[in-house]
Design a protein around this motif. Structure first.
Motif: not given
Ligand code: FE2
Length: 442
Positions: A23-27, A70-74, A405-407, A414-425
């Protein structure tokens, strides 16, 4: 070949040895608040490092999941599927369920159906998992499934049925199955083909199912993976009305090739159109492969049922695999399709990800950056989607620089844009096979 030379134990193909609950993953960026559920993806991950011949397709299964809400990573979790051998090795009691017909594995696909989460490997009985990735039991959907099941059942977005097949080394070499929307096996129909072939995947339309009888044949002399290319096997696709039987299958010859995965298929008047990731050959030099004939291209097959012919067209020469569409359109005409770039021999040696527009005849490429390699991504429709590509694309990206890896979530529109979210695993997710988004209210 020595173990250290085995490409399926090297780099990010190699297994990880720990189960994490993080938990407590950096997003970086923002997780869309409308995404409530979990992204699960499965792949091979030997529990014990192989001491003999090892093929990627045969490894113990591990599922990797990320829960969103709710906009977060569980959490991020990874768990071995508790096949009997894994359960015993981990000091746990084996789960219950039907006996495996031949081998016990669960490494190829994970999907939600009828309120359950099911993990699949072809030729074996699937496993049911909890939403937190614990293994519940083996399930044959009420059975019987004497030859196991494909890892690529198709969930009809209109009827909720799960259409499937099984293939086997003895007759019947192929069997068509229908599992109803409540998760009960209601129909099994043997289909006649001349010999046992590796039939990894297939396609469905609103009215038909499409079988791939291609020249990768069963051969026990090939070890550790008992299949090889056979120039003498006539390559064919078979179209069967979904409500029909063996006598209704119409077979059409095509040029020699191998297809692991179609992107989608649809009916079009007297024709059936199938988009595929087409490999020139497969397991021709050795069963270790896999891409020994060169990289797979994106091709379209138009099967003319009246004329009895197949028109084969190259849509994109660039190597690509793991094709997916917005699966609310599975079996219906799609405008957009997505596939992961691959270059040569290995399944994952490119950094690109492609979005194809079949109406405009164009494509876009998303790069995740140098040394950042995507696995399969899946499309999740937006909550209030107003177009086919209104939604999110999500998957794991391996970063060679950090060996983690990242999620990653992209905006599909908007396919070529930067990711909306990158979650560092906290660890790397080894290259694997297939996955699904399992919404909370599935
Ligand atoms: Fe597959």
């Amino acid at each position: 070949m020595t173990l250290t030379e085995n490409p399926f134990l090297a780099g990010n193909y190699g297994p990880v040895h720990e189960e994490h609950t993080a938990t407590d993953l950096v997003v970086e960026g923002t997780v869309p608040a409308e995404l409530r559920g979990r992204y699960l993806r499965i792949g091979p991950n030997p529990f014990v490092d192989p001491t003999g011949p090892y093929h990627w397709f045969m490894g113990d299964g591990m599922v990797h999941g990320v829960e969103l809400g709710n906009g977060t990573v569980g959490w991020y979790r990874n768990r071995w599927v508790r096949t009997d051998e894994i359960a015993r090795a981990m000091g746990e009691s084996p789960v219950s369920g039907p006996t495996q017909p031949l081998y016990d594995a669960s490494n190829t696909h994970v999907m939600g159906h009828a309120g359950k989460i099911i993990a699949f490997t072809e030729g074996s009985i699937p496993y049911e998992l909890t939403p937190t990735l614990d293994t519940v039991r083996r399930t044959d959907f009420g059975g019987p499934l004497p030859n196991g099941l494909t890892a690529h059942p198709k969930i009809d977005p209109v009827t909720g049925e799960m259409l499937a097949f099984s293939y086997w080394f003895a007759e019947p070499y192929l069997t068509y199955h229908v599992i109803d929307a409540t998760g009960k096996l209601v129909r099994s129909e043997p289909i006649t083909i001349p010999e046992s072939v590796m039939m990894h995947d297939w396609a469905i339309t609103r009215d038909n199912v499409i079988f791939f009888d291609l020249p990768v044949v069963f051969d026990l002399e090939q070890q550790p993976f008992p299949f090889r290319w056979d120039d003498n096997h006539t390559p064919r696709v078979g179209v069967m009305p979904r409500t029909g039987g063996d006598a209704d299958v119409r077979w059409f010859e095509i040029d020699p090739c191998y297809v692991f995965h179609p992107m989608n298929a649809f009916d079009d008047g007297d024709s059936v159109t199938v988009d595929v990731a087409r490999h020139p050959t497969m397991f021709k030099r050795s069963s270790v492969g896999p891409n020994d004939g060169g990289a797979p291209t994106l091709d379209r097959w138009t099967i003319d049922l009246s004329a009895g012919k197949v028109r084969e067209e190259r849509i994109d020469e660039r190597g690509q695999e793991f094709p997916r569409v917005n699966e609310t359109l599975l079996g219906s005409r799609h405008r957009f399709g997505y596939a992961v770039g691959v270059v040569t021999r290995d399944a994952f040696d490119g950094t690109g990800y492609y979005k194809h527009d079949f109406v405009a005849g164009t494509s876009e490429a998303h790069s995740f950056g140098a040394g950042r390699v995507p696995s399969e991504f899946v499309f999740v429709p937006g909550e209030a989607a107003t177009s086919e590509d209104d939604g999110w694309l999500m998957g794991y990206v391996y970063d060679a620089a950090t060996d983690r890896s990242d999620f990653v979530i992209l905006d599909a529109h908007d396919f070529t844009a930067a990711p909306v979210a990158t979650v560092h695993l906290p660890a790397r997710v080894p290259y694997g096979f297939h996955g699904s988004w399992i919404p909370d209210a599935q």
